[in-house]
Design an enzyme around this catalytic site. Structure first.
Site, PDB file in Angstrom:
ATOM      1  CG  ASP A  37     -46.636  -6.958 -35.126  1.00  0.00           C
ATOM      2  OD1 ASP A  37     -46.323  -8.059 -35.638  1.00  0.00           O
ATOM      3  OD2 ASP A  37     -47.759  -6.738 -34.638  1.00  0.00           O
ATOM      4  CE1 TYR A 146     -53.449 -16.244 -24.816  1.00  0.00           C
ATOM      5  CE2 TYR A 146     -55.463 -16.521 -23.554  1.00  0.00           C
ATOM      6  CZ  TYR A 146     -54.671 -15.752 -24.381  1.00  0.00           C
ATOM      7  OH  TYR A 146     -55.093 -14.492 -24.763  1.00  0.00           O
TER       8      TYR A 146
HETATM    9  P1  NAI Z   1     -53.711 -11.032 -33.199  1.00  0.00           P
HETATM   10  O1  NAI Z   1     -53.159 -12.383 -33.441  1.00  0.00           O
HETATM   11  O2  NAI Z   1     -54.789 -10.512 -34.107  1.00  0.00           O
HETATM   12  O3  NAI Z   1     -52.530  -9.944 -33.181  1.00  0.00           O
HETATM   13  C1  NAI Z   1     -51.340 -10.184 -32.474  1.00  0.00           C
HETATM   14  C2  NAI Z   1     -50.226  -9.323 -33.027  1.00  0.00           C
HETATM   15  O4  NAI Z   1     -49.046  -9.663 -32.287  1.00  0.00           O
HETATM   16  C3  NAI Z   1     -49.938  -9.587 -34.494  1.00  0.00           C
HETATM   17  O5  NAI Z   1     -49.775  -8.363 -35.199  1.00  0.00           O
HETATM   18  C4  NAI Z   1     -48.641 -10.390 -34.454  1.00  0.00           C
HETATM   19  O6  NAI Z   1     -47.829 -10.198 -35.618  1.00  0.00           O
HETATM   20  C5  NAI Z   1     -47.978  -9.840 -33.199  1.00  0.00           C
HETATM   21  N1  NAI Z   1     -46.985 -10.768 -32.657  1.00  0.00           N
HETATM   22  C6  NAI Z   1     -47.095 -12.096 -32.458  1.00  0.00           C
HETATM   23  N2  NAI Z   1     -45.934 -12.605 -32.020  1.00  0.00           N
HETATM   24  C7  NAI Z   1     -45.050 -11.571 -31.937  1.00  0.00           C
HETATM   25  C8  NAI Z   1     -43.696 -11.457 -31.559  1.00  0.00           C
HETATM   26  N3  NAI Z   1     -42.968 -12.521 -31.183  1.00  0.00           N
HETATM   27  N4  NAI Z   1     -43.130 -10.234 -31.593  1.00  0.00           N
HETATM   28  C9  NAI Z   1     -43.837  -9.145 -31.985  1.00  0.00           C
HETATM   29  N5  NAI Z   1     -45.115  -9.200 -32.369  1.00  0.00           N
HETATM   30  C10 NAI Z   1     -45.721 -10.395 -32.337  1.00  0.00           C
HETATM   31  O7  NAI Z   1     -54.196 -11.049 -31.684  1.00  0.00           O
HETATM   32  P2  NAI Z   1     -55.225 -10.126 -30.871  1.00  0.00           P
HETATM   33  O8  NAI Z   1     -56.492 -10.858 -30.754  1.00  0.00           O
HETATM   34  O9  NAI Z   1     -55.213  -8.739 -31.405  1.00  0.00           O
HETATM   35  O10 NAI Z   1     -54.554 -10.178 -29.418  1.00  0.00           O
HETATM   36  C11 NAI Z   1     -53.794  -9.126 -28.861  1.00  0.00           C
HETATM   37  C12 NAI Z   1     -53.574  -9.442 -27.392  1.00  0.00           C
HETATM   38  O11 NAI Z   1     -54.835  -9.553 -26.749  1.00  0.00           O
HETATM   39  C13 NAI Z   1     -52.834 -10.758 -27.129  1.00  0.00           C
HETATM   40  O12 NAI Z   1     -51.939 -10.582 -26.053  1.00  0.00           O
HETATM   41  C14 NAI Z   1     -53.946 -11.708 -26.752  1.00  0.00           C
HETATM   42  O13 NAI Z   1     -53.502 -12.764 -25.952  1.00  0.00           O
HETATM   43  C15 NAI Z   1     -54.878 -10.768 -26.014  1.00  0.00           C
HETATM   44  N6  NAI Z   1     -56.252 -11.242 -25.944  1.00  0.00           N
HETATM   45  C16 NAI Z   1     -57.006 -11.426 -27.066  1.00  0.00           C
HETATM   46  C17 NAI Z   1     -58.315 -11.875 -26.970  1.00  0.00           C
HETATM   47  C18 NAI Z   1     -59.193 -12.080 -28.160  1.00  0.00           C
HETATM   48  O14 NAI Z   1     -60.298 -12.620 -27.990  1.00  0.00           O
HETATM   49  N7  NAI Z   1     -58.802 -11.696 -29.351  1.00  0.00           N
HETATM   50  C19 NAI Z   1     -58.899 -12.196 -25.659  1.00  0.00           C
HETATM   51  C20 NAI Z   1     -58.029 -11.954 -24.543  1.00  0.00           C
HETATM   52  C21 NAI Z   1     -56.756 -11.503 -24.696  1.00  0.00           C
END
Ligand code: NAI
Length: 258
Positions: A37, A146
């Site tokens: 991360d 997206y």
């Molecule tokens: P979040 O924003 O809470 O966590 C994302 C994590 O990815 C963070 O720890 C961030 O530091 C890390 N990150 C971002 N860019 C990065 C990079 N370039 N290199 C390494 N790490 C990086 O997001 P969440 O909600 O936990 O989402 C996780 C996955 O689930 C994502 O792929 C998102 O698109 C997908 N998702 C989320 C939904 C939701 O409702 N929360 C719905 C559908 C899919």
């Protein structure tokens, strides 16, 4: 239950939200987990390691795969979870935003798989879980970048599943619906906004990161030993719906009004 005893995993974006729940779940079932991360995780533990990794950077990605192998000798599970959201209609969307969304959500999965698959092969197989989204299955308003980035993840998952099958590496995609993490929470912070969103969810509530972790753990485990190339929605029923109005509900309301 210790489905992951002796197994080594990498979880991208594992420092918070859905990824952090996946790390906790894998560790609770015996895995050793390398968190990849850009930000450090809050959770620590004997079986959790962290390497600052920007998943858009191929050198960072190669380094984290090497670090997992050097520390624990193998790699069995790769969860490609890092991702970012994006809002905006096409005429207003900056080119750089489109590029960034694809770099993190889509291209990064190519980079991690490129680095990880040879190591998994050496170990005799493995499991890759790509966190896509229901927004990769269907379209949303003002989410073109997206939608496209996650749609690509879904079809890439199928392609990877074919290419890796004979190496004993299973590849599946998880498509979450609305999960209340820092990414999604602002959309439902206001009670009226929340009701507006939840009205579309047949189960009537948002999902929890732990519920996504449970599905990912299934896909990563031998319980899913005959599952590859699957695209699994965990969305409270949202994608079960055509989007057409709830006609019986309308009839009920009309009767109530008399
Ligand atoms: P979040 O924003 O809470 O966590 C994302 C994590 O990815 C963070 O720890 C961030 O530091 C890390 N990150 C971002 N860019 C990065 C990079 N370039 N290199 C390494 N790490 C990086 O997001 P969440 O909600 O936990 O989402 C996780 C996955 O689930 C994502 O792929 C998102 O698109 C997908 N998702 C989320 C939904 C939701 O409702 N929360 C719905 C559908 C899919």
């Amino acid at each position: 239950m210790a489905r992951f005893e002796g197994k080594v995993a990498i979880v991208t974006g594992g420092s918070r939200g859905i990824g952090a729940a996946m790390v906790a779940r894998l560790v609770s079932e015996g895995a050793k987990v390398m968190v990849a991360d850009v930000n450090a995780p809050d959770q620590t533990g004997e079986h959790i390691a962290f390497l600052t990794t920007d998943v858009t950077n191929s050198a960072d990605v190669a380094a984290v795969v090497s670090a997992a192998r050097e520390k624990w000798g193998r790699l069995d599970i790769l969860i490609n979870n890092a991702g970012i959201g994006s809002l905006g209609e096409t005429p207003d969307l900056e080119e750089e935003v489109w590029e960034r969304v694809f770099a993190i959500n889509t291209r990064a999965i190519f980079l991690t798989c490129k680095a990880a698959i040879p190591v998994m092969r050496d170990g005799g197989g493995g499991a890759i879980i790509n966190v896509a989204s229901i927004s990769g299955l269907l379209g949303d308003f003002a989410m073109g970048a997206y939608n496209a980035s996650k749609g690509a993840v879904i079809n890439y998952t199928r392609s990877l599943a074919l290419d890796c099958a004979r190496d004993g590496i299973r590849v599946n995609a998880l498509c979450p619906g609305l999960i209340e993490t820092e990414m999604a929470a602002p959309a439902v912070a206001d009670p009226i906004d929340r009701a507006f969103w939840l009205d579309r969810v047949p189960l009537g509530r948002s999902g929890r990161p732990e519920e996504m972790a449970a599905v990912a753990a299934f896909l990563a485990s031998d319980d899913a030993s005959y599952v590859t190339g699957a695209i699994l929605a965990a969305d409270g029923g949202v994608t079960a719906h055509t989007g057409q109005p709830n006609a019986p509900e309308r009839i009920r309301q009309r009767k109530l009004r008399g």
